[in-house]
Write a protein that holds these residues in place. Sequence first.
Motif, short mmCIF file in Angstrom:
data_model
loop_
_atom_site.label_atom_id
_atom_site.label_comp_id
_atom_site.label_asym_id
_atom_site.label_seq_id
_atom_site.Cartn_x
_atom_site.Cartn_y
_atom_site.Cartn_z
N PRO A 84 0.82 -1.23 0.00
CA PRO A 84 0.00 0.00 0.00
C PRO A 84 0.85 1.27 0.00
N PHE A 85 1.96 1.27 0.72
CA PHE A 85 2.84 2.43 0.75
C PHE A 85 3.44 2.69 -0.63
N ARG A 86 3.82 1.63 -1.33
CA ARG A 86 4.40 1.79 -2.66
C ARG A 86 3.39 2.37 -3.65
N ALA A 87 2.11 2.17 -3.35
CA ALA A 87 1.06 2.69 -4.24
C ALA A 87 0.98 4.21 -4.19
N VAL A 88 1.50 4.82 -3.12
CA VAL A 88 1.38 6.26 -2.96
C VAL A 88 2.05 7.02 -4.11
N LYS A 89 3.26 6.59 -4.49
CA LYS A 89 3.97 7.29 -5.56
C LYS A 89 3.24 7.15 -6.90
N TYR A 90 2.52 6.05 -7.08
CA TYR A 90 1.76 5.87 -8.31
C TYR A 90 0.49 6.72 -8.32
N LEU A 91 -0.08 6.93 -7.14
CA LEU A 91 -1.22 7.83 -7.04
C LEU A 91 -0.79 9.27 -7.34
N TRP A 125 12.06 7.50 0.52
CA TRP A 125 11.52 8.46 -0.45
C TRP A 125 11.37 7.82 -1.83
N CYS A 126 12.42 7.18 -2.29
CA CYS A 126 12.42 6.60 -3.63
C CYS A 126 11.39 5.47 -3.76
N ARG A 127 11.25 4.68 -2.74
CA ARG A 127 10.40 3.50 -2.80
C ARG A 127 8.91 3.84 -2.65
N TYR A 128 8.62 4.87 -1.86
CA TYR A 128 7.22 5.12 -1.51
C TYR A 128 6.64 6.45 -2.00
N LEU A 129 7.48 7.44 -2.26
CA LEU A 129 6.93 8.78 -2.48
C LEU A 129 7.31 9.44 -3.80
N CYS A 130 8.35 8.97 -4.49
CA CYS A 130 8.85 9.68 -5.67
C CYS A 130 8.04 9.36 -6.93
N PRO A 131 7.22 10.30 -7.43
CA PRO A 131 6.44 10.03 -8.65
C PRO A 131 7.31 9.89 -9.89
N TYR A 132 8.47 10.56 -9.88
CA TYR A 132 9.41 10.44 -11.01
C TYR A 132 9.91 9.00 -11.08
N ALA A 175 8.38 6.45 -9.95
CA ALA A 175 7.24 5.60 -10.35
C ALA A 175 7.13 5.55 -11.87
N LEU A 176 7.26 6.71 -12.51
CA LEU A 176 7.20 6.77 -13.98
C LEU A 176 8.32 5.96 -14.60
#
Length: 367
Positions: free
Chosen positions: A142-149, A211-218, A220-221
């Motif tokens: 679920p935490f990893r999903a945050v950056k994708y959201l 940060w990289c695993r859970y929050l970075c949208p860049y 994620a892309l």
Amino acid sequence: MSSKYIKNTDKPIQKLRFTVQVTFVLLCIWIGVEFYQFISYLESNGTTAFHQRPPGAEGFLPISALMSVVYFIQTGQVHDVHPAGFFIFVAIVGMSLVFGKAFCSWMCPVGFVSELVGDFGEKIWKKLFKRRFKLPKFIDYPFRAVKYLLLAFFAFAIFSMTETALAFFLSDAYNIAADVKMFYFFAEISRFSLIVIGALFFLSVIIRNFWCRYLCPYGALLGLIGLLSLNKIKRNAVNCIDCGLCTKACPSFIKVDKVKTVLSDECTSCLNCIDECPVADTLEVKNIFGKKKVSKKIIAFGVILLFVSITGLGMITGHWHNKISKEEYLIIHKQLDAIGHPTSTAEIKELNKALEKENRYKSGKIN
């Protein structure tokens, strides 16, 4: 190890990767110094020696860069504001298509710092508990999903914009001054921001690459694009001795010893797993078409060559420095506090009406 297995004698690539990371960090520091000199010129109201704004600063404006890419798709033109950001973004995406999420582990300054902090944290965990710490799956996923959201939010907002709206936003003083505003965010950082950064640092010590695993949208892309990469890490199950060293070495906790092909959005092509494999011809990077082995040095120099070539294309085609004059920057700097986000619905509707009227006039439909 049985005598039929041949020892892996390939030299590790980590020292070279570290050198590339440090070089890129030093480049970012150099850009930061040049940008500080540019800001000093603006703060003097043009009375001191002029220092040109370094285009490389646009690498820290990924949202503006993505908007420029969408604008290019719609119009076939590189927008004059932050053109370097466009080419830096394309270079990073191109790198991901060829070598996976390699930017994160080879060039990203935030990724480099996160890696150092993670190494420090792991040393503490191993000393205290004899193992690395990883969040359980029911929390990790679920935490990893945050950056994708976050990525979905930005992507939806940008891709739903019309050509007119994009042109309006990209040309607005808000976007022109985005890098200047970013500078002041860190130069005059608030207590709240310091607390947030401190919390992220602390969490990164406990949980590697927080940060990289859970929050970075860049990230994620790039992770999604990396799934389509032309070169992937493959495991020869026949040669594998199930020692598990590859999995233990993976900073992203990928179970490399359990798969034939590493197909993960978290793989950053750091090649730690390959360096740690004790058996020759067991873990290799292979092209998905020819299925030929790609040497670690080719990956290292390929990553650099792709980045330099694409950003170099921007330079030689005249799409590197923006078209904003120093006089315009001085005016914008004076009004910096009053510059707000330009995406109000009313403003865009008015602009659309004006452009529609102009197009109709040009086509002869109205006098």
